[in-house]
Design a protein around this motif. Sequence first.
Motif, short mmCIF file in Angstrom:
data_model
loop_
_atom_site.label_atom_id
_atom_site.label_comp_id
_atom_site.label_asym_id
_atom_site.label_seq_id
_atom_site.Cartn_x
_atom_site.Cartn_y
_atom_site.Cartn_z
N MET A 1 -4.00 10.82 0.21
CA MET A 1 -3.41 10.59 -1.11
C MET A 1 -2.74 9.21 -1.16
O MET A 1 -2.86 8.48 -2.15
CB MET A 1 -2.43 11.71 -1.47
CG MET A 1 -3.14 13.02 -1.75
SD MET A 1 -2.16 14.47 -2.23
CE MET A 1 -0.51 14.11 -1.87
N ALA A 2 -2.05 8.84 -0.09
CA ALA A 2 -1.43 7.52 -0.01
C ALA A 2 -2.51 6.43 -0.02
O ALA A 2 -2.35 5.39 -0.67
CB ALA A 2 -0.56 7.40 1.24
N ASP B 1 -2.02 14.15 2.80
CA ASP B 1 -1.04 13.21 2.26
C ASP B 1 -1.37 11.77 2.67
O ASP B 1 -1.07 10.83 1.93
CB ASP B 1 0.40 13.60 2.62
CG ASP B 1 0.66 13.67 4.11
OD1 ASP B 1 -0.15 14.29 4.84
OD2 ASP B 1 1.70 13.15 4.56
N ASP C 1 -5.53 6.68 -1.40
CA ASP C 1 -6.09 6.62 -2.75
C ASP C 1 -5.17 5.84 -3.68
O ASP C 1 -5.64 5.02 -4.48
CB ASP C 1 -6.32 8.04 -3.30
CG ASP C 1 -7.44 8.77 -2.58
OD1 ASP C 1 -8.28 8.11 -1.92
OD2 ASP C 1 -7.48 10.01 -2.68
N LYS C 2 -3.87 6.05 -3.55
CA LYS C 2 -2.91 5.33 -4.39
C LYS C 2 -2.94 3.83 -4.08
O LYS C 2 -2.99 3.00 -4.98
CB LYS C 2 -1.51 5.88 -4.20
CG LYS C 2 -0.47 5.21 -5.09
CD LYS C 2 0.90 5.80 -4.93
CE LYS C 2 1.97 5.18 -5.77
NZ LYS C 2 1.76 3.88 -6.34
N ALA C 3 -2.95 3.49 -2.80
CA ALA C 3 -2.97 2.08 -2.40
C ALA C 3 -4.24 1.40 -2.89
O ALA C 3 -4.20 0.28 -3.39
CB ALA C 3 -2.84 1.95 -0.88
N GLN D 1 -10.42 -2.10 -5.32
CA GLN D 1 -11.10 -1.17 -6.21
C GLN D 1 -12.50 -1.66 -6.50
O GLN D 1 -13.46 -0.92 -6.44
CB GLN D 1 -10.32 -1.08 -7.52
CG GLN D 1 -10.04 0.30 -7.97
CD GLN D 1 -9.21 0.29 -9.25
OE1 GLN D 1 -8.88 -0.73 -9.81
NE2 GLN D 1 -8.91 1.46 -9.70
N TYR E 1 -1.99 4.89 7.31
CA TYR E 1 -0.82 5.70 6.96
C TYR E 1 -0.53 6.76 8.02
O TYR E 1 0.63 7.05 8.32
CB TYR E 1 -0.97 6.32 5.57
CG TYR E 1 -0.79 5.30 4.48
CD1 TYR E 1 0.44 4.69 4.27
CD2 TYR E 1 -1.85 4.91 3.67
CE1 TYR E 1 0.62 3.73 3.29
CE2 TYR E 1 -1.67 3.95 2.68
CZ TYR E 1 -0.43 3.37 2.50
OH TYR E 1 -0.26 2.41 1.53
N ARG F 1 -11.64 4.05 2.69
CA ARG F 1 -10.62 5.06 2.38
C ARG F 1 -10.11 5.70 3.67
O ARG F 1 -8.90 5.90 3.84
CB ARG F 1 -11.22 6.13 1.46
CG ARG F 1 -10.24 7.22 1.10
CD ARG F 1 -10.89 8.20 0.11
NE ARG F 1 -9.96 9.21 -0.31
CZ ARG F 1 -10.04 10.49 0.02
NH1 ARG F 1 -11.03 10.93 0.79
NH2 ARG F 1 -9.13 11.35 -0.40
N ALA G 1 -6.15 2.34 -5.41
CA ALA G 1 -6.15 2.29 -6.88
C ALA G 1 -5.20 1.20 -7.39
O ALA G 1 -5.46 0.60 -8.43
CB ALA G 1 -5.73 3.65 -7.45
N ASP G 2 -4.13 0.94 -6.65
CA ASP G 2 -3.14 -0.05 -7.07
C ASP G 2 -3.59 -1.48 -6.76
O ASP G 2 -2.95 -2.43 -7.22
CB ASP G 2 -1.80 0.19 -6.38
CG ASP G 2 -1.10 1.43 -6.93
OD1 ASP G 2 -1.52 1.94 -7.97
OD2 ASP G 2 -0.13 1.89 -6.28
N GLU G 3 -4.65 -1.63 -6.00
CA GLU G 3 -5.09 -2.96 -5.58
C GLU G 3 -6.44 -3.29 -6.23
O GLU G 3 -7.48 -2.84 -5.75
CB GLU G 3 -5.21 -3.00 -4.06
CG GLU G 3 -5.46 -4.37 -3.49
CD GLU G 3 -4.37 -5.37 -3.82
OE1 GLU G 3 -4.71 -6.45 -4.32
OE2 GLU G 3 -3.19 -5.06 -3.61
#
Length: 129
Positions: free
Chosen positions: A113-114, A110, A116-118, A126, A51, A44, A120-122
């Motif tokens: 957060m980016a 931020d 975490d999103k990346a 995960q 980012y 993480r 979670a989207d992969e």
Amino acid sequence: MDDVKIGEILLPGDEDEQDRQKSRVKKRFWPVLKRAMRQVPFGRDLVAAYYCALDSRTPTKVRGILLAALAYFVLPLDGVPDFFALVGFSDDIAVLTAAFAAIRGHIRDDHYMAADKALADEPDMQAAG
């Protein structure tokens, strides 16, 4: 890695060098990260650093340090080849740990957060993380 000191790897470089590092990192970061997630204990933070390094609001010197560390991480050949199970990413971890210590406080919420999103989207990451 004995011949090259971590401090030398983390030199921020001039603008041209940062552009070269940024190009390398953007091209290879995600594929290498997918292979490394099981071995790198701070995935993480690594994604948040990615980012932060690409964020134009990040100070130039900090961006340079992060780009140098991330470029070392994505290089196919380094001090300890990454294909060696368990120890392959140990030199990368040392370089990244030193970079995180040098830029402490510049990776913002931020960026996390980016990350975490990346992550979670992969789905592959995960499961690994």
